[in-house]
Write an enzyme that holds these catalytic residues in place. Structure first.
Site, PDB file in Angstrom:
ATOM      1  N   GLU A 150     -17.485 -60.342   9.404  1.00  0.00           N
ATOM      2  CA  GLU A 150     -17.553 -59.623  10.914  1.00  0.00           C
ATOM      3  C   GLU A 150     -16.719 -60.669  11.538  1.00  0.00           C
ATOM      4  OE1 GLU A 150     -18.861 -56.422  12.262  1.00  0.00           O
ATOM      5  OE2 GLU A 150     -18.927 -56.607   9.708  1.00  0.00           O
ATOM      6  N   ASP A 209     -25.988 -58.480  11.481  1.00  0.00           N
ATOM      7  CA  ASP A 209     -25.570 -57.112  10.866  1.00  0.00           C
ATOM      8  C   ASP A 209     -26.315 -55.731   9.986  1.00  0.00           C
ATOM      9  OD1 ASP A 209     -23.025 -55.673  10.211  1.00  0.00           O
ATOM     10  OD2 ASP A 209     -23.303 -56.334   8.089  1.00  0.00           O
ATOM     11  N   ARG A 242      -5.918 -53.880  21.397  1.00  0.00           N
ATOM     12  CA  ARG A 242      -5.797 -54.818  22.081  1.00  0.00           C
ATOM     13  C   ARG A 242      -4.608 -55.728  22.728  1.00  0.00           C
ATOM     14  NH1 ARG A 242     -10.689 -57.966  20.644  1.00  0.00           N
ATOM     15  NH2 ARG A 242     -10.106 -57.919  18.718  1.00  0.00           N
ATOM     16  N   LYS A 264     -28.268 -52.434  10.314  1.00  0.00           N
ATOM     17  CA  LYS A 264     -28.055 -51.454   9.527  1.00  0.00           C
ATOM     18  C   LYS A 264     -29.866 -50.668   8.862  1.00  0.00           C
ATOM     19  CE  LYS A 264     -23.738 -52.917   7.492  1.00  0.00           C
ATOM     20  NZ  LYS A 264     -23.151 -54.215   7.222  1.00  0.00           N
ATOM     21  N   LYS A 289     -21.691 -49.607  14.006  1.00  0.00           N
ATOM     22  CA  LYS A 289     -23.528 -50.680  13.823  1.00  0.00           C
ATOM     23  C   LYS A 289     -24.072 -51.139  14.453  1.00  0.00           C
ATOM     24  CE  LYS A 289     -21.736 -53.247  11.200  1.00  0.00           C
ATOM     25  NZ  LYS A 289     -20.529 -52.967  10.277  1.00  0.00           N
ATOM     26  N   GLY A 341     -20.775 -49.365   3.886  1.00  0.00           N
ATOM     27  CA  GLY A 341     -19.842 -49.278   3.697  1.00  0.00           C
ATOM     28  C   GLY A 341     -18.944 -48.097   3.365  1.00  0.00           C
TER      29      GLY A 341
HETATM   30  P1  NDP Z   1     -11.437 -56.394  13.283  1.00  0.00           P
HETATM   31  O1  NDP Z   1     -11.675 -56.840  14.094  1.00  0.00           O
HETATM   32  O2  NDP Z   1     -10.455 -56.161  12.293  1.00  0.00           O
HETATM   33  O3  NDP Z   1     -10.510 -54.484  14.018  1.00  0.00           O
HETATM   34  C1  NDP Z   1     -11.048 -54.631  15.570  1.00  0.00           C
HETATM   35  C2  NDP Z   1      -9.502 -53.112  16.207  1.00  0.00           C
HETATM   36  O4  NDP Z   1      -9.972 -52.768  17.297  1.00  0.00           O
HETATM   37  C3  NDP Z   1      -8.258 -54.432  16.211  1.00  0.00           C
HETATM   38  O5  NDP Z   1      -7.258 -53.924  16.083  1.00  0.00           O
HETATM   39  C4  NDP Z   1      -8.803 -54.295  17.348  1.00  0.00           C
HETATM   40  O6  NDP Z   1      -7.397 -54.686  18.354  1.00  0.00           O
HETATM   41  C5  NDP Z   1      -8.709 -53.431  18.157  1.00  0.00           C
HETATM   42  N1  NDP Z   1      -9.604 -53.083  19.701  1.00  0.00           N
HETATM   43  C6  NDP Z   1     -11.223 -54.519  19.827  1.00  0.00           C
HETATM   44  N2  NDP Z   1     -11.202 -54.277  21.492  1.00  0.00           N
HETATM   45  C7  NDP Z   1     -10.292 -53.611  21.205  1.00  0.00           C
HETATM   46  C8  NDP Z   1     -10.885 -53.268  22.865  1.00  0.00           C
HETATM   47  N3  NDP Z   1     -11.546 -53.824  23.489  1.00  0.00           N
HETATM   48  N4  NDP Z   1      -9.548 -52.206  23.475  1.00  0.00           N
HETATM   49  C9  NDP Z   1      -8.716 -51.704  22.123  1.00  0.00           C
HETATM   50  N5  NDP Z   1      -9.161 -51.930  20.961  1.00  0.00           N
HETATM   51  C10 NDP Z   1      -9.955 -53.052  20.463  1.00  0.00           C
HETATM   52  O7  NDP Z   1     -13.078 -55.021  13.336  1.00  0.00           O
HETATM   53  P2  NDP Z   1     -12.990 -54.069  11.627  1.00  0.00           P
HETATM   54  O8  NDP Z   1     -11.770 -52.990  11.303  1.00  0.00           O
HETATM   55  O9  NDP Z   1     -13.280 -55.292  10.458  1.00  0.00           O
HETATM   56  O10 NDP Z   1     -14.436 -53.290  11.573  1.00  0.00           O
HETATM   57  C11 NDP Z   1     -13.768 -52.359  13.300  1.00  0.00           C
HETATM   58  C12 NDP Z   1     -15.725 -51.780  13.056  1.00  0.00           C
HETATM   59  O11 NDP Z   1     -15.961 -51.016  11.919  1.00  0.00           O
HETATM   60  C13 NDP Z   1     -17.080 -52.193  13.443  1.00  0.00           C
HETATM   61  O12 NDP Z   1     -18.053 -51.768  14.467  1.00  0.00           O
HETATM   62  C14 NDP Z   1     -17.296 -53.350  12.351  1.00  0.00           C
HETATM   63  O13 NDP Z   1     -19.202 -53.215  12.308  1.00  0.00           O
HETATM   64  C15 NDP Z   1     -17.369 -51.415  10.980  1.00  0.00           C
HETATM   65  N6  NDP Z   1     -16.642 -51.925  10.369  1.00  0.00           N
HETATM   66  C16 NDP Z   1     -16.768 -53.041   9.661  1.00  0.00           C
HETATM   67  C17 NDP Z   1     -16.827 -53.093   7.830  1.00  0.00           C
HETATM   68  C18 NDP Z   1     -15.994 -54.186   7.341  1.00  0.00           C
HETATM   69  O14 NDP Z   1     -16.239 -54.536   6.357  1.00  0.00           O
HETATM   70  N7  NDP Z   1     -14.501 -55.096   7.615  1.00  0.00           N
HETATM   71  C19 NDP Z   1     -17.423 -52.398   7.425  1.00  0.00           C
HETATM   72  C20 NDP Z   1     -17.742 -51.321   7.973  1.00  0.00           C
HETATM   73  C21 NDP Z   1     -17.971 -51.308   8.805  1.00  0.00           C
HETATM   74  P3  NDP Z   1      -6.364 -55.910  18.216  1.00  0.00           P
HETATM   75  O15 NDP Z   1      -5.346 -55.451  16.835  1.00  0.00           O
HETATM   76  O16 NDP Z   1      -5.528 -55.631  19.598  1.00  0.00           O
HETATM   77  O17 NDP Z   1      -7.284 -56.968  18.456  1.00  0.00           O
HETATM   78  N1  HSE Z   2     -19.372 -57.647   7.328  1.00  0.00           N
HETATM   79  C1  HSE Z   2     -19.824 -56.931   7.273  1.00  0.00           C
HETATM   80  C2  HSE Z   2     -20.207 -57.034   5.652  1.00  0.00           C
HETATM   81  C3  HSE Z   2     -19.098 -55.451   7.187  1.00  0.00           C
HETATM   82  O1  HSE Z   2     -20.417 -58.014   5.726  1.00  0.00           O
HETATM   83  O2  HSE Z   2     -20.947 -55.992   5.120  1.00  0.00           O
HETATM   84  C4  HSE Z   2     -19.920 -54.605   6.356  1.00  0.00           C
HETATM   85  O3  HSE Z   2     -20.682 -53.508   7.630  1.00  0.00           O
END
Ligand code: NDP
Ligand code: HSE
Length: 432
Positions: free
Chosen positions: A189, A200, A46, A204, A104, A133
């Site tokens: 999240e 969430d 972003r 899943k 998910k 995960g």
């Molecule tokens: P974060 O919020 O940490 O990171 C999201 C990233 O996406 C950021 O870098 C953000 O940019 C970028 N982003 C968000 N919206 C936009 C947009 N409109 N255009 C461009 N870039 C964008 O999320 P997570 O890494 O925690 O999660 C990512 C995915 O993985 C999600 O679908 C989540 O459900 C899934 N997930 C997460 C887990 C976890 O443990 N965290 C485990 C399993 C699945 P910027 O940095 O500039 O804000």
């Molecule tokens: N927020 C999620 C959790 C991340 O706590 O399990 C993995 O999807």
């Protein structure tokens, strides 16, 4: 090895950063495993001026995700949310790129659209990281168990809530404090409501149930109760009665006794798990998925269900698979929804339940409560009474297996008795 595959990563947050770290630090191993080098061609974010982990090459950051998608062979979507993730994934697929996603929420909301687009384009759509995960459970259910009949799936599929409930049980901390700690550790999240209210886990559950039962399970057919209503007293009573409180995703083949329909039931709810059950031992942010099948019997998959590195491991496993297909040809598994079973309403579930009541401590009260159960055909397995304050007794009633409808009607009838001060909680007992 002259061939190169262009990889675009959408998102450089908790997961994206670790994906990029693996792509760069493991480049030689990945090339050997794939048969082509994986070239990171860009990272969409972003705000490209925000501070980043040094693993993220600043020169590859872009705020133009569409342009990035258009020049990739493999698109890794780890930005989360519905839009623009959906638009970007569909764009990537139509453009002929393979897609790996951890999203998910999007898959549960609109998976069939993504599958259909991937089929039309003949490209791979992989999503191992979307459920539990780092645990390779999607592959296990989708591929390893494709020759078996899955009967039931019980899962601790949300790391945040498992961490929170575990902290409440082992350290006596309050829910809010434990949620803050889970956020700080990167499990939660962006909006922890998705975790604590069960959204969430419901997403899943819908994905897992669709894979396990070869049936499309829409998100709105998944029953959902989160953990925000739970108190330290619930946690204490769970322990006193030989249970551990867990937020469970349950997907099972079931029969609706009222309508006579056979189908699948999918729900997420806090449940009392007997302390001897393997799921009761799953602590901290760990996830576990317990699968009951006709031939393989009981299987349990345990591991880290949240956090950047474990999730990135699952994402990269998918990247290697789809990249190999690019090199040697062919596609991975496609959507399997041939069984098309009816998804039953959540209250068609049958289970054992535990009710906690505060009642007047005087003669005949237990008989009235027991009569209310009998009127609704609910059989009592055990009753435990302990004294409270000011002529109030605490009753804990465990039922034999009964329908959720009968149990709810019983709880309403019990609540209406003049001798009952309140129904404190109604919880399912699972995994007995
Ligand atoms: P974060 O919020 O940490 O990171 C999201 C990233 O996406 C950021 O870098 C953000 O940019 C970028 N982003 C968000 N919206 C936009 C947009 N409109 N255009 C461009 N870039 C964008 O999320 P997570 O890494 O925690 O999660 C990512 C995915 O993985 C999600 O679908 C989540 O459900 C899934 N997930 C997460 C887990 C976890 O443990 N965290 C485990 C399993 C699945 P910027 O940095 O500039 O804000
Ligand atoms: N927020 C999620 C959790 C991340 O706590 O399990 C993995 O999807």
């Amino acid at each position: 090895m002259g061939e190169r595959l262009r990889v675009a990563v959408l998102g450089a947050g908790t997961v994206g950063t670790e994906v990029i770290r693996l792509l760069t630090t493991q480049a030689d191993d990945l090339a050997a495993r794939v048969g082509a080098r994986l070239e990171l061609v860009g990272v969409a974010v972003r705000n490209r001026h925000a501070e980043r982990d040094p693993a993220v090459p600043v020169e590859l950051l872009t705020e133009d995700a569409r342009a990035l998608v258009d020049k990739a062979d493999v698109v890794v979507e780890v930005m989360g949310g519905i839009e623009p993730a959906r638009e970007l994934i569909l764009r990537a697929i139509r453009h002929g790129a393979a897609v790996v996603t951890a999203n998910k929420a999007l898959l549960a909301e609109d998976g069939p659209t993504l599958y259909a687009a991937a089929d039309a384009a003949g490209v791979d759509l992989y999503f191992e990281a979307a459920v539990a995960g780092g645990i390779p459970v999607v592959r296990a259910v989708r591929e390893s168990l494709a020759g078996d009949q899955v009967r039931r799936v019980l899962g601790i599929v949300n790391g945040t809530t498992n961490y929170v409930l575990d902290k409440m049980a082992t350290e006596g901390v309050e829910l809010e404090q434990a949620v803050k700690e889970a956020q700080a550790l990167g499990y939660a999240e962006a909006d922890p409501t998705a975790d604590v209210e069960g959204y969430d886990a419901a997403a899943k559950a819908a994905i897992l149930a669709s894979l396990a039962f070869h049936t499309r399970v829409p998100l709105d057919a998944v029953g959902r109760t989160g953990i925000t209503g739970l108190t330290s007293t619930d946690v204490m009573w769970a322990e006193r009665t030989g249970h551990v409180l867990k937020l469970l995703a349950v997907a099972e083949r079931a029969h609706d006794e009222d309508t006579g329909v056979d189908g699948v039931l999918v729900g997420v709810h806090p449940a009392l798990v007997p302390e001897h059950h393997p799921l009761a031992k799953v602590s901290g942010s760990y996830n576990a998925v317990f699968v009951e099948t006709a031939s393989a019997g009981e299987l349990m998959f345990l591991g880290r269900g949240a956090g950047g590195a474990p999730t990135a491991s699952a994402v990269m496993g998918d990247v290697v698979s789809v990249a190999r297909h690019r090199v040697v040809g062919g596609r991975g598994p496609v959507e399997s929804s041939y069984a098309d079973l009816p998804v039953l309403p959540p209250d068609a579930a049958r289970a054992r339940f535990q009710l906690r009541l505060d009642v007047a401590d005087r003669p005949g009260v237990l008989a009235q409560v027991a009569a209310a159960h009998a009127e609704h055909g609910v059989s009592i397995e055990a009753v435990r009474q302990s004294p409270g304050d000011a002529a109030v007794a605490h009753l804990v009633i465990t039922t034999h297996t009964t329908s959720e409808r009968a149990l709810r009607a019983t709880a309403d009838a019990v609540a209406a008795l003049p001798s009952v001060r309140r129904v404190v909680s109604v919880l399912r007992v699972e995994g007995a």
